[in-house]
Scaffold this active site. Sequence first.
Site, PDB file in Angstrom:
ATOM      1  N   ASN A   4       0.867  -1.175   0.000  1.00 36.11           N
ATOM      2  CA  ASN A   4       0.000   0.000   0.000  1.00 36.11           C
ATOM      3  C   ASN A   4       0.908   1.230   0.000  1.00 36.11           C
ATOM      4  OD1 ASN A   4      -1.806   2.056   0.504  1.00 36.11           O
ATOM      5  ND2 ASN A   4      -2.145   1.501   2.651  1.00 36.11           N
ATOM      6  N   TRP A   5       0.930   1.904  -1.126  1.00 38.26           N
ATOM      7  CA  TRP A   5       1.839   3.057  -1.245  1.00 38.26           C
ATOM      8  C   TRP A   5       1.274   4.333  -0.615  1.00 38.26           C
ATOM      9  CZ3 TRP A   5       4.195   2.899  -6.894  1.00 38.26           C
ATOM     10  CH2 TRP A   5       5.131   1.857  -6.943  1.00 38.26           C
ATOM     11  N   LYS A   6       0.040   4.293  -0.167  1.00 38.34           N
ATOM     12  CA  LYS A   6      -0.595   5.484   0.413  1.00 38.34           C
ATOM     13  C   LYS A   6      -0.408   6.681  -0.543  1.00 38.34           C
ATOM     14  CE  LYS A   6       0.489   3.515   4.850  1.00 38.34           C
ATOM     15  NZ  LYS A   6       0.283   3.636   6.263  1.00 38.34           N
ATOM     16  N   HIS A  90      -9.415   0.895   4.800  1.00 38.75           N
ATOM     17  CA  HIS A  90      -8.136   1.052   5.504  1.00 38.75           C
ATOM     18  C   HIS A  90      -8.368   1.946   6.726  1.00 38.75           C
ATOM     19  CE1 HIS A  90      -4.018   2.326   6.357  1.00 38.75           C
ATOM     20  NE2 HIS A  90      -3.637   1.236   5.718  1.00 38.75           N
ATOM     21  N   GLU A  92      -6.783   4.342   7.892  1.00 39.90           N
ATOM     22  CA  GLU A  92      -6.597   5.779   7.646  1.00 39.90           C
ATOM     23  C   GLU A  92      -7.848   6.369   7.004  1.00 39.90           C
ATOM     24  OE1 GLU A  92      -2.844   5.496   5.576  1.00 39.90           O
ATOM     25  OE2 GLU A  92      -1.888   4.891   7.441  1.00 39.90           O
ATOM     26  N   GLU A 162      -5.377  -5.287  10.391  1.00 40.40           N
ATOM     27  CA  GLU A 162      -4.379  -4.250  10.613  1.00 40.40           C
ATOM     28  C   GLU A 162      -4.665  -3.549  11.940  1.00 40.40           C
ATOM     29  OE1 GLU A 162      -2.361  -3.055   6.737  1.00 40.40           O
ATOM     30  OE2 GLU A 162      -4.038  -1.712   7.050  1.00 40.40           O
ATOM     31  N   GLY A 168       2.378   2.109  10.601  1.00 39.39           N
ATOM     32  CA  GLY A 168       3.276   3.254  10.457  1.00 39.39           C
ATOM     33  C   GLY A 168       3.957   3.670  11.749  1.00 39.39           C
ATOM     34  N   SER A 208       3.504  -2.344  10.177  1.00 40.36           N
ATOM     35  CA  SER A 208       4.967  -2.313  10.338  1.00 40.36           C
ATOM     36  C   SER A 208       5.644  -3.629   9.959  1.00 40.36           C
ATOM     37  CB  SER A 208       5.333  -1.895  11.766  1.00 40.36           C
ATOM     38  OG  SER A 208       4.850  -0.585  12.027  1.00 40.36           O
ATOM     39  N   GLY A 229       2.854  -1.190   4.214  1.00 37.28           N
ATOM     40  CA  GLY A 229       2.842   0.224   3.849  1.00 37.28           C
ATOM     41  C   GLY A 229       4.255   0.703   3.558  1.00 37.28           C
ATOM     42  N   GLY A 230       4.881   1.324   4.553  1.00 38.43           N
ATOM     43  CA  GLY A 230       6.188   1.971   4.392  1.00 38.43           C
ATOM     44  C   GLY A 230       7.231   1.121   3.674  1.00 38.43           C
TER      45      GLY A 230
END
Length: 246
Positions: A4-6, A90, A92, A162, A168, A208, A229-230
């Site tokens: 997930n590149w956000k 998600h 977020e 999640e 994150g 993470s 993600g990151g």
Amino acid sequence: MAGNWKMFKTAAETRTFFEAFRPLAAAAEHCEIVICPPFPNLAAAVESAHGGRIQIGAQNLYWEKEGAFTGEVSGPMIRAAGATHVIVGHSERRQYFNETDETVLKRTVAALEAGLTPIVCVGERLEHREAGQTKTVLFQQCREGIARLEERKFSRIVIAYEPVWAIGTGKTATPEIAADAHGVIRGEMRARYGEGAAENVRILYGGSVKPDNVKSLMAQPEIDGVLVGGASLDAKSFAAIVNFTS
Ligand code: PEP
């Protein structure tokens, strides 16, 4: 294994990522790989992934097919861009854009109708975990969301657990905590859809995930894959994740 590149990367950066990532991931035949860039880069990602085994997903969709909904993007538009997957609900989106179990369900149904595989996210916040409410929150998100799908639709979704406190933050759930939560979700799905459907549904862990913890997470039989993600933004680090060896 989903990335997930956000809200990161331009179209040019997307192409650069794929040039580096494709050869590194070429041998990872044990898993499916999905990368979810922001909407404007779907076309660049689809083009860059063409002819390989990396699939492309969006990060959200609106439930109507078209109409006067400024700023929204529909399932058929995402499908026409060549994507196969879409992340739905998600944390977020739930936290900053007021998504609810009800709108997550509408999006999930719309994704399925458009021929996309929805990756439906659930997970508790830190205060829920600290108050011992993790199971209650997961039950609620499942019952108000995915458990309302017809059985034939349920068989086409992917679930992502999640825990919000792990996204994150660098705080990964231990493999045991993650597996326990996956067991809760799978148990709820077993009660609703029966043994076969509950065993078949894939539940990804997200929060993470890094090259150095993917192996211990994937060693848990309850964990079918990861949503990253990151660490999915860097070709080498995401390649190290997809190439983990058990
Ligand atoms: C995510 O965005 O779904 C996620 C799990 O992020 P991170 O890996 O950075 O915690």
